[in-house]
Each structure stands twice: as structure tokens, then as C-alpha cells.
Scaffold this active site. Structure first.
Site, PDB file in Angstrom:
ATOM      1  CE  LYS B  76      31.380  51.052  41.622  1.00 43.80           C
ATOM      2  NZ  LYS B  76      32.747  51.057  41.054  1.00 43.80           N
ATOM      3  CB  SER B 151      33.495  54.858  40.699  1.00 44.39           C
ATOM      4  OG  SER B 151      33.821  53.495  40.515  1.00 44.39           O
ATOM      5  CB  SER B 175      36.693  52.329  40.928  1.00 46.71           C
ATOM      6  OG  SER B 175      36.562  53.402  40.045  1.00 46.71           O
TER       7      SER B 175
END
Lengths: 487, 472
Positions: B76, B151, B175
Site C-alpha cells: 500500500k 482505504s 482499512s
């Protein structure tokens, strides 16, 4: 305005003293803590506040702060929580200062000072807390942009906050002087105000004498010497009295003092101040000061100046003046303590420190830490004089300097080599005394007529003739004996 | 070309010499290339991954390869990887390159994992749909009109669409778990402090947790056990020893399981999700587990507590993005103040600015006690209650999300609606306990359901074992 007005007001001052701690590395990063390097050379990703970095606490900083607290008789906080003080400024890379808010490492305590008007008093401390220094913004002539040097960002500081117990600029100066003495003694800060290792802000207010309601306080910043602390406060007090006398209000504000003009200028009013939005730092675990750690720090504490002074006066029977001088700095007291382990002639040891040693340091512009002779050599010197092998004048004027030039040779060896030892041969002395008495018949007569203090004059002549090498005791005996013969 | 869905398959191929690490990397690169439109990757380290694969193949030949040789990992865009860009999907970190590697990433590299690229996410990990990225939304591979969740949307889709073996994500309030549920993959948020955060771009430090997306529990457990544990650069990380999670994946005996009455009564809970959850409870009972409905009246406070505290922390954590030392600086500045204002207004997206403003507000002197202090107290209460509950019950189960993946653009006009997507995930974040989301069937539109399972502090081992049994 006249000084008579001044007497109608009471001055109230509280100090905030920042001391940069002399640790090898910064408080939250391994970067070197060094003054004067090329800009932006002691800056790792932590100092630069790169994304993903976290503070890594340097435990030495806690230790140094605790030492200061112990020296001031503060209470040591056992669970230390660090806090963020949020504000934007280009020399604050994280956008917040990592400091302590609700759990300062030291609470309470005092700084003892000696004042002409109030005698020995303790100025109470509110707290001592740990924080990090900011970087420097540099505004250069001919340069449109501001330049940032982050070498200083993250340098450890303690902030020492007094209660508003100070009642004059002289007392304020005495507090700063005492703090500087203590931090230097503890070896936690070099105390250099010009380089900014020790910085002082003062909160100043006035109130009518006898009142117990403090006036609005003004914070003075940017005082880079003890003299400026005093001058800035004096100036501020005059300014405030003038305002009050002319019916104006004193606004709570921050002002900076310009030592060159002797004037101060308002920076911002308190109303415009930042809301710092303090909250506990979630990236740094609370640090516990465990009993054993505290005990270890306690054990490592040096004996402090105030305590040393008492020891010198009571145990060594030295006058207060001597005791003050000998406890002034760590280097001097350490040396003197060592010396007193090697000789019991404490007064002689003190005289040497305050006389020849101090003069030599002054001449050289050196400090005690670089003094070339060991305590052992100084003890040898004292014992040579004690044993009557060299007299003090010769020792202080010739032998001492010779020893400094040749510190590896023992005092006695050097004295013999340079033929500075005392002449104890009374046969030789008798001849010299005979010569002196013969060439001063009127003085001899006066002596026998009662001017007994002429003995001093004869001694002086004798020393001159023997270049100071006569043993005083033997010399005096010889003169007395010969005077009787020359009746 | 061979297909790989798990590290076990890769290892089998490597062992049988049916494939090399280079083949594995080439397989994933082809997949990534084919599914570019999903927008999961912000950057692919293609040549670098191939070079590294060749090196690791040599190590395998020499019998010196690490435990993760052949595993291909996506990061990420919130993890520091030295010499690589790091942007948190934000304009404000334009052209920023990390000068060091995050502890967790380094530990994977030390075991010969191959990092294949940087994954899209919501800007600064703030969002629940991956629509807040400065680089556009990520599409759900199951249905490209749906969001992948956020996210860590890019990480979820990368695993879902077989673009890498495992992906790292960060979970502050859901997330990892929420996008895992939306995409039908496994995602764990371990105990807070289990994995060092050094090198994780901070969002809300007292909530931020690093976790793993995978298609199998075994891969997930292996990657986590390698990343977890003590680290000198993070004073908040736990020094507790890390068990070998991946070796104990069989759950023995019957569990005592709790679910919250309040969960089923939640207003926002979609009917199909409710039914799926009721079916799951029935199944657990049938399998002989003891399942009990318990009251948790504090549940309704979890979301407001969460939003107060995370906005407070993030407003401070994001102060460093000021255009002074790195990243975006507005070209339209006149003086210091306008440099700050313009750089930050132009550099941060709308949701990030909203949270910075909220956080600044809740920390301001006049509202501090009413919001921040109170939220801290409620957090403590919730933590204690969750801990108590998980002492009497081995597990707490609930749907990971109140709905399945929603349509792109359906909540972007109403942030509060979006915040409700975190309704069931924030509880474990507020408490700090480990929580996993595992795939649990599909709805009538074919979108995956997620089942969330929580255990007590540092009980990841148990959580993995139980999840593994559930998936069989």
C-alpha cells in the site's frame, strides 16, 4: 522617571530558563548534538520529519534532567508522558514540538540565592520539563528567501520554570547565575549564553507595594547574557511604571530586548497566541523512572557547590571567601578535593589555588580542566614548603612555573635541579648576617633601643642576599643570636 | 502459463522445479498488465522485481533462500521502501522518495520476498471506498461498477485479482478488513502494537496497525509472523514473543462465541447481510460451538469516539506536510503564511482537509475536554468492556460491514454515509484487539460478504486457527 517612583512598586519576576543538554546525540534521533557544524549536516530522516519516522528517546536526556531536579530538590515524576505542542513554523519540521505538558519530569524544588536585601532565599521552581529545540531560520542580507538550518532541531533542552518569587533584576540575574553554576557543575550543559546553550525568558510585572495582586505580565525574550537579563528587566520595569503613571494599561504581550539599543519591542500580544493543542504523543511510550534507575543517578551525583562550600568551611576551616571560590566550578572543586586527599594543610592548598593557580589560569586564559599539573604535584609543592625545603616566594615565583613547563618531574627533583632548595647551613648564614649587621650599625642600635620590629628588615636583607633560599626559621634564629652578639 | 493463487502453490512449483521465481514474477506482471484498468497499482517495480527474482533463484539453487522466497508482495502506498516513491496517494507528497525502509518491509525482504509495486489507496488512508485517491478510484474486480472498499482498496484488489501473492495494508478503523470483505479476500488487523510502525506513514498513531491481505490463512499467518515483534525504532511496539502462527492452523474443540445484539439491530445493516450473519450463527451452533448474544450498549459510541480521536491525531500527524522540506509547494506563494495555506490547500484532497479541520477543532482549547478528553475516557471504557467480553468468550463475531460493496460514486456526496461503512470495524480499532475478515459467501448480486472475527489481545494464533477452520 525618578527612582522615588520605583520604590512605590513591587517588581514580580518569574523566569523560564532553557538549557541545552550536552548529550552526544539528539533527544529523539541518533544525530550528533554539535554546535557550529555546516548547516543541515546533523539531520537524519527523523530530524527532517520524513513520513514514517518515529521518535526514539535518548535516555541520557532523562538522566540529565533528573540530575538537575535532584540538585534543585524537586520531586521526580515517575511516569513521564510526552506531549505534542502543535504549531507551524519552518524550523519546526514535524509541525509540533515534542515536549512534556502535564507530567514534567521534575516538579517543585528551588534555586537558592544570596540577596543583599532579603538574605539567603530559595526561589521556588514550578517545574523542569524536557523538550526539543527547534532549528534556526536564517535571514541573510541580499537573500529574498529565508534559509533553514535544522542541525539544532531535536537538540535536547530542559526548561526550568520558576514561580514568580523574584523581586528584583539583581535577584533574577542571581538565579540565572546559580542555574548556570549548577548545570555546569553537573556537566549537563555548557552554560554558554552567547551560543544559546543557556537562554532565559522573563515574565515581568509590577504592582503597588503591599498589594498581593500581580499586574499584567510581559514576557521578555532574547536575553543572551546575564547582564542583559538584568538590563532588560530594569528597562521593562521602568517602561511599565511609566505606563501606569501616565494612566495607561499594561498589555500582556511578548517583547524582545535589543541589547544594542537597550530598548524592547512588542512581538505579539497574548490574545493572538497560538492554541497549541497539546495532546499526549502517541508515537512514544510513556517512560517510567524506576527506583533503581533513580538510585543510580543519585549515586552518580557530584557533591554540589552549596554543600561543598559548607564542607570547606566546617571541615577544612577555610574562610567563606576561599570556600566560595573553591566551589565555584566542578573542575576547581574536583582538583581541590583531590589535593586535600594528599595534604592536610588545607589553608595552604587553598592559598595555592586562589593565588598562583588562579593567576596562571587568568594569564593563559585557560580553565582548570586544562591545568597541566596533577594534584599530586601540587601536594609535593606544598609539602616541600611545609618541610622548609623551599620557601613560598621561591616556590610560587620560580618552582611553580618550572613545574608547569616540566609537569612529569617531581617537585623536589626539580627544586634540587634548579638549586631552589633552602640553605639550612647556619655557618654560611652567620657570615651573611654578620655582613648585614656590620653595614647597618644604626639599625642595630635602634633595635637594641626597643625597635624590635626591625627584625623584619634584617630578614628581608638576608633573603635578598641569599636570593630567598634561606630557611626562614634558621635565618631568624641566626639573626637573633647575632644581634645579641652585636650589642 | 501456470496460475498462482497462494504461496503454497508457488512453493510447490519451485520445489518441483516447474517454475522459477522469475516465472512467478512474470506471471504476476502479466496479470497486472492485463488488469491495469482496475487501477490497483500506482507504480510497478517490474524490472527490479525481475532482477530480484533472478537473484533469489540463485539463492534457491545454492540452498540459501529465505522463508519467503517466491512470495510476491504489493505495498500500500503508505510504506517506506528506500529509494522508492511514497505518496499516500496524495498530491502533497509529489515526487517524494523514501530514504529508508519500513521495519516490516525490511523483514519481508530479509526473508527474500519480492516487492512488486506500490498500491493505490485513499489519500493518507482516509476513506472507505478508495475514491479519495489523487490517482482515481480502484475498481472492484468482482464488479467493476462497485468500490473495492478502503482505504487499502488497491491492496484488496491486488490479492482479489491475483496481481500479487499477498499485499500489505494499514488498518486504522477498518482499512484492511472492510476492503477485504468487499473483495472477498482475507484481511487481518492484528493487535495494536504487534507490528512495528516504523516506516508506516502515520495517520492516527494510536490506532494505526499494519496487516496483510491474502487468499489463504496460511500465507497471511506466515507474512504476519515474519513482520511482527520488537523493534528498536518504535517504542510503542510490543516486545512479546511472536508465535509461529502458520504452523498451528487447526482449531481444536468447541469455542464459546459471542455476538452483539446491537449489531443485528443496527439501522444501517442491510437485510441480506443480516440474513447471511444469522445463517453463520446457525452454522456455528450446528458445528457444536456455543454461540451467545450479548449486550454491548457502548457500541453506538465506538464510531464517534473513533472519529474524534483519529481526526485529532491525524491533524497533528499531517502537520509535517507543509511544503518546506519536501513534497508539493504551491508556486503561487507570496510569503510564509501563504506558502503554508496554499501548499496545503492545493496539496491535500477534500476528505483529508475535512479531517484535519475536525481534528484541529476537537483539540482546540475551548472544546478539548468536551471532545478529546471525553473520547479518551470512552475509549478506555470500550477497551475494558471488549477485553472483559473476550475473556469470557473466545471470539466475538459480526458482519465486517453493514452492506456489501456499494456502487462507485454512491456515497461521495455524503461523508457521514461513508463513515457508516466503518460501523462494525471501528470497535476492534478503538479497543486495539486483533480482528480478521474472512470471505463468507456472496449476496444476490454476487458481491462477497465478510465475516469479522475478533479475539483478545495478542491472540492472533487462535484467530488464524479458528478462521482457517471456518473457511474449510
Amino acid at each position: 522617571m525618578g527612582m522615588q517612583n520605583r520604590d512605590q512598586y513591587e517588581i514580580v519576576v518569574g523566569l523560564e530558563i532553557h538549557a541545552q543538554l550536552a548529550t552526544e546525540s539528539k533527544i529523539y534521533a541518533a544525530d550528533a548534538n554539535l554546535y557550529g557544524n555546516e548547516p543541515n549536516t546533523n539531520v537524519s530522516v527523523i530530524t527532517l520529519a520524513h513520513p514514517g519516522t518515529m521518535p526514539k528517546l535518548n535516555k541520557k536526556v532523562m538522566e540529565y534532567a533528573i540530575k538537575m531536579g535532584l540538585a534543585c530538590q524537586s520531586n521526580i515524576t515517575r511516569l513521564n508522558i510526552f506531549c505534542r505542542k502543535n504549531y507551524f513554523y519552518p524550523d519546526s519540521p514535524k509541525g509540533f514540538q515534542l515536549t512534556q505538558d502535564k507530567t514534567p519530569i521534575c516538579v517543585g524544588g528551588k534555586i537558592d540565592i544570596n540577596t543583599p536585601t532579603r538574605g539567603e532565599i530559595g526561589i521556588r521552581l514550578n517545574r523542569i520539563h524536557i523538550e526539543e529545540d527547534a532549528g534556526k531560520s536564517i535571514h541573510q542580507a541580499n537573500e529574498k528567501d529565508t534559509l533553514i538550518d535544522l542541525n539544532r532541531a531535536g537538540v535536547p533542552l530542559i526548561e526550568i520554570v520558576t514561580e514568580p518569587d523574584i523581586r528584583s533584576s539583581e535577584e533574577a540575574a542571581a538565579v540565572v547565575t546559580e542555574v548556570r553554576k549548577i548545570v555546569r557543575f553537573l556537566g549537563i550543559c555548557d552554560g554558554n549564553m552567547e551560543e544559546g546553550s543557556l537562554r532565559c525568558d522573563a515574565n515581568v510585572s509590577i504592582m503597588p507595594r503591599g498589594s498581593d495582586r500581580f499586574g499584567n505580565k510581559v514576557e521578555l525574550k532574547n536575553m543572551n547574557s546575564i547582564r542583559n537579563v538584568k538590563n532588560a528587566i530594569d528597562h521593562e520595569v521602568d517602561r511599565q511604571i511609566q505606563l501606569v503613571e501616565s494612566g495607561e494599561k499594561i498589555i500582556s504581550e511578548t517583547r524582545t530586548y535589543n541589547p544594542n539599543t537597550g530598548e524592547s519591542q512588542g512581538m505579539r500580544t497574548k490574545e493572538e497566541l497560538n492554541d497549541y493543542r497539546y495532546f499526549p504523543e502517541p508515537d512514544l511510550s510513556p517512560v517510567e523512572v524506576k527506583e533503581e534507575w533513580l538510585e543510580q543517578i543519585r549515586k552518580d551525583m557530584p557533591v554540589l557547590p552549596a554543600e561543598l562550600k559548607v564542607k570547606y568551611m566546617e571541615e577544612y576551616q577555610l574562610p567563606e571567601y576561599d570556600a566560595s571560590f573553591l566551589s565555584e566550578t566542578r573542575a576547581i572543586s574536583d582538583f581541590f578535593n583531590e589535593l586535600c586527599q594528599l595534604t592536610t594543610n588545607y589553608k595552604a592548598a587553598s592559598n595555592w589555588m586562589m593565588g598562583p593557580v588562579k593567576s596562571w589560569l587568568n594569564e593563559q586564559g585557560a580553565d582548570m580542566a586544562t591545568f597541566p599539573l596533577t594534584a599530586t604535584r601540587m601536594a609535593e609543592l606544598i609539602s616541600l614548603i611545609n618541610d622548609g625545603k623551599v620557601n613560598f616566594t621561591i616556590a610560587s615565583q620560580q618552582l611553580f612555573k618550572a613545574m608547569i613547563a616540566e609537569p612529569e618531574t617531581s617537585a623536589e627533583k626539580l627544586a634540587k635541579k634548579l638549586k631552589l632548595t633552602v640553605q639550612k647551613d647556619s655557618g654560611f648564614l652567620e657570615e651573611v648576617v654578620d655582613e648585614i649587621l656590620k653595614s647597618n650599625p644604626d639599625k642595630v642600635k635602634a633595635y637594641h633601643n626597643g625597635k624590635k620590629n626591625l627584625i623584619g628588615m634584617f630578614m628581608g636583607e638576608l633573603m635578598k642576599e641569599t636570593k630567598g633560599k634561606a630557611d626562614p626559621k634558621t635565618a631568624k634564629e641566626t639573626i637573633l643570636k647575632k644581634l645579641e652578639q652585636h650589642k | 502459463m501456470k496460475r498462482f493463487r497462494s504461496f503454497a502453490q508457488i512453493q510447490k512449483s519451485l520445489n518441483e522445479k516447474n517454475a522459477s521465481c522469475l516465472d512467478v514474477v512474470n506471471y504476476y506482471l502479466a496479470q497486472i498488465n492485463q488488469r491495469k484498468h482496475l487501477n490497483a497499482f500506482l507504480e510497478v517495480f517490474d524490472q527490479e522485481a525481475k532482477d530480484r527474482a533472478v537473484q533469489i533463484d540463485q539463492k534457491i539453487q545454492a540452498g540459501k533462500a529465505g522463508r519467503l522466497a517466491g512470495m510476491v508482495v504489493g505495498l500500500k502506498d503508505v510504506f517506506c521502501y528506500q529509494g522508492h516513491k511514497l505518496q499516500a496517494a496524495s498530491k502533497i507528497l509529489e515526487d517524494f522518495e523514501s530514504q529508508f525502509t519500513a521495519t516490516c518491509v525490511q523483514r519481508l525482504l530479509d526473508e527474500d520476498a519480492i516487492i512488486i509495486g506500490r498500491l493505490n489507496c485513499d489519500e493518507f488512508a482516509m476513506g472507505s471506498s478508495n475514491e479519495n485517491s489523487a490517482f482515481g478510484p480502484v475498481l472492484n474486480a468482482e464488479n467493476e461498477n462497485r468500490v473495492p472498499g478502503g482505504s487499502s482498496g488497491g491492496s484488496a484488489v491486488a490479492v482479489q485479482a491475483n496481481l500479487c501473492t499477498v499485499a500489505l495494508g494499514s488498518d486504522t478503523g477498518g482499512s484492511i478488513r472492510q476492503p477485504a470483505a468487499f473483495c472477498g479476500v482475507i484481511g487481518i488487523k492484528p493487535t495494536y502494537s504487534r507490528v512495528s510502525r516504523y516506516g508506516l506513514l502515520a495517520y492516527a498513531s494510536s490506532f494505526d496497525t499494519i496487516g496483510v491481505f491474502s487468499n489463504t490463512i496460511e500465507d497471511n499467518a506466515l507474512a504476519l509472523e515474519i513482520m511482527a515483534g520488537k523493534d528498536d525504532f518504535d517504542s510503542t511496539v510490543s516486545s512479546r514473543p511472536v508465535p509461529e502462527y502458520h504452523k498451528k492452523l487447526g482449531f481444536e474443540g468447541k469455542a464459546k462465541i459471542a455476538y452483539l445484539k446491537e449489531t443485528l439491530e443496527s439501522e444501517g445493516l442491510n437485510d441480506e447481510v443480516r440474513q447471511n450473519f444469522i445463517d453463520t450463527i446457525d452454522r456455528l451452533k450446528e458445528e457444536g460451538h456455543e454461540v451467545e448474544a450479548v449486550d454491548f450498549p457502548l457500541l453506538k459510541y465506538a464510531l464517534p469516539t473513533y472519529y474524534i480521536l483519529i481526526t485529532a491525531e491525524s491533524s497533528s500527524n499531517l502537520s509535517r506536510y507543509d511544503g518546506v522540506r519536501y513534497g508539493y509547494r504551491s508556486p503561487n506563494t507570496l510569503n510564509m503564511e501563504s506558502m503554508y495555506k496554499k501548499s496545503r490547500s492545493e496539496g491535500f484532497g477534500e476528505e483529508v482537509q475535512r479531517r484535519i479541520m475536525l481534528g484541529t477543532f476537537v483539540l482546540s482549547a475551548s472544546y478539548y475536554d468536551a471532545f478529546y478528553t471525553k473520547a479518551q475516557k470512552v475509549r478506555r471504557l470500550i477497551k475494558n468492556k471488549v477485553q472483559d467480553l473476550l475473556e469470557t468468550h473466545g471470539f466475538l463475531v459480526m458482519p465486517t460491514t453493514p452492506t456489501t460493496a456499494f456502487e462507485l460514486g454512491s456515497h461521495t456526496q455524503n461523508p457521514l454515509e461513508m463513515y457508516l461503512a466503518d460501523l462494525f470495524t471501528v470497535q476492534a480499532s478503538v479497543a486495539g484487539v486483533p480482528s480478521i475478515s474472512i470471505p463468507n459467501g456472496k449476496d444476490s448480486d454476487g458481491m462477497p460478504f465478510g465475516l469479522q472475527i475478533m479475539a483478545n489481545f495478542f491472540e492472533e494464533e487462535k484467530l488464524y486457527a479458528f478462521s482457517n477452520t471456518m473457511l474449510k
